[in-house]
Motif scaffolding. Structure first.
Motif: not given
Length: 481
Positions: A115, A118, A443
């Protein structure tokens, strides 16, 4: 090459995607998220419009399909599906950059779970639903879904299933391919429903239960909290652990159990190899992280969850394994490459392919010692055709080459080797989190736009097992008639 049939099938897929987008639209409306609802409506109109245009242009009585068409359909379908699926994130401005949204959507459909977000907890319910729903759709394969609900337009649709389903050996479990697809999806839906109910019993809300059931069933790993599964109860963690392992098993075995052939299912050498690797890994990691946990039960639970999450390529986490001892981290990285069973929703090289490679190596060593001996490679008690062994060997060679090409290109990014290596492994094997800068608490947001596109390609290559994309983008594919 039957270009019209390819365009027609991709168009049908986009029409199906428009229908699938109705579910997150309803979710957005239920939570009065008008901005998200408008984004979904616009995307539905675009998907339906392009899909209808493709089907009309590609309308043709000739439905002839060979392996080449099957590979191209699967490759183009997944690219178009991801590009259209990224639009709700962009239109809603929750992920303003199309490249970031494309990365997130590819990660969803390929069940990777990597992903760029955040602050996932700031996402709206409708977008969170769509984000995890892509896992569930991509887990079994959207083209397999189409075969399950629509009459087969070609007697050669097995080429689509073989191009989309993971593993070196894919075939029918019943004579009719459409019935095979139906059976697979019925089992998939039933297992997902059972998981939702069990998560509800553990205190999760209905929304959270559905989201995590999608992520577990598709072995993807998207959730609704920044700490993944870490803040949920031990009961929830054990339920997800068990179901991650269940979804990492070949679905053909479940069919054998359903028709009463339990003994045949339990004789699967791939199943016992898979469970053996999990058992040994959990034991080793449990002892290695014991000093970091308050109790032995906690160390076993953490080890079991993380080993199951990584080997099935789900990517959920209950702890920051980036802080674990080097032995445990190394073992987890190795499990990234092993992957789950063929015919499951998991990624990686696949247990059966690794077994074939080792058996072939052992046979060749035996031939060196005894040149006149005749030995046959067997898997699940049956002799394996030489073409399948050769195919697995070629796949492994191509896999290694592409992995290191991606690794080399990604090394241009300003990160340490541990982060770059595990980012490549995590995306190419459809895992999600890696180590270092891409650990379970971090991430992929800091990567540049070209790097995100490269990693998106890596996720697609890993999910479709390389060859569909190579065939689709090979110039010779389109020049030959």
């Amino acid at each position: 090459m039957n270009r019209r049939m390819i365009l027609h099938t991709v168009g049908r897929l986009l029409q199906i995607e428009a229908i699938l987008l109705l579910l997150p639209l309803l979710t957005a409306l239920l939570y009065a998220e008008w901005n998200g609802a408008a984004a979904f409506l616009a995307t539905i109109a675009i998907a339906a419009g392009i899909g209808t245009l493709f089907t009309l242009i590609g309308k043709n009585r000739d439905r002839t399909m060979f392996a080449r068409e099957g590979f191209i359909i699967v490759a183009l379908a997944w690219i178009f599906m991801s590009a259209i699926g990224a639009l709700p994130f962009v239109f809603s401005r929750e992920i303003p950059s199309f490249i970031d949204a494309f990365f997130e959507t590819v990660s969803g459909f390929t069940t990777t779970g990597a992903s760029i977000l955040t602050d996932v907890e700031a996402m709206s319910h409708g977008l969170l639903f769509w984000r995890s729903f892509t896992h569930w759709v991509g887990g079994m394969g959207v083209l397999v879904f189409i075969m399950a609900i629509f009459p087969s337009e070609s007697g050669r649709s097995i080429h689509i299933m073989r191009a989309e389903m993971p593993g070196p050996i894919v075939g029918k479990i019943v004579p009719k391919l459409r019935d095979t697809a139906k059976i697979l999806y019925l089992m998939y839906v039933a297992m997902t429903a059972v998981l939702v109910v069990l998560l509800l019993f553990g205190g999760m809300s209905l929304f959270e239960s559905v989201i995590h059931a999608f992520g577990t069933a598709g072995t993807g790993g998207f959730g609704v909290r920044a700490d993944s599964i870490g803040s949920y109860s031990p009961y929830i963690q054990w339920v997800i652990t068990v179901f991650m392992l269940l979804f990492g098993i070949n679905f053909n075995l479940y069919y054998l159990i359903l028709i009463g052939r339990v003994r045949s299912a339990l004789k699967s050498s791939e199943l016992w190899c898979y469970l053996g690797i999990v058992g040994l890994s959990v034991t080793a990691v449990s002892f290695n992280i014991a000093s970091l946990c308050e109790t032995a039960a906690e160390s076993v639970r953490s080890a079991a969850f993380q080993v199951s999450s990584i080997i099935t390529t789900t990517g959920y986490a209950t702890a920051d394994f980036n802080a674990w001892p080097s032995f445990s981290k190394t073992l987890l990285v190795l499990l990234m490459f092993v992957g789950a069973c063929s015919g499951s929703t998991g990624g990686g090289l696949k247990i059966s392919r690794i077994m074939l490679l080792f058996k072939a190596i052992r046979r060749d060593v035996k031939r060196m010692l005894h040149p006149r001996s005749v030995s046959v490679v067997k898997l699940e008690g049956k002799a394996v055709d030489e073409s399948i062994i050769l195919g697995s060997t070629v796949y492994f060679a191509v896999y290694v080459v592409i992995f290191f090409v991606i690794l080399l290109l990604l090394s241009l990014e300003p990160f340490d080797f541990e982060s770059i290596f595990t980012a490549t492994a995590a995306c190419f094997n459809n895992i999600g989190p890696g180590l270092g800068a891409v650990g379970p608490t971090a991430s992929f947001a800091a990567f540049s736009a070209p790097a995100k596109l490269l990693l998106s390609a890596a996720m697609l290559l890993g999910r479709l097992e390389i060859f569909p994309l190579l065939v689709a983008f090979s110039p010779s594919t389109w020049t030959k008639k």
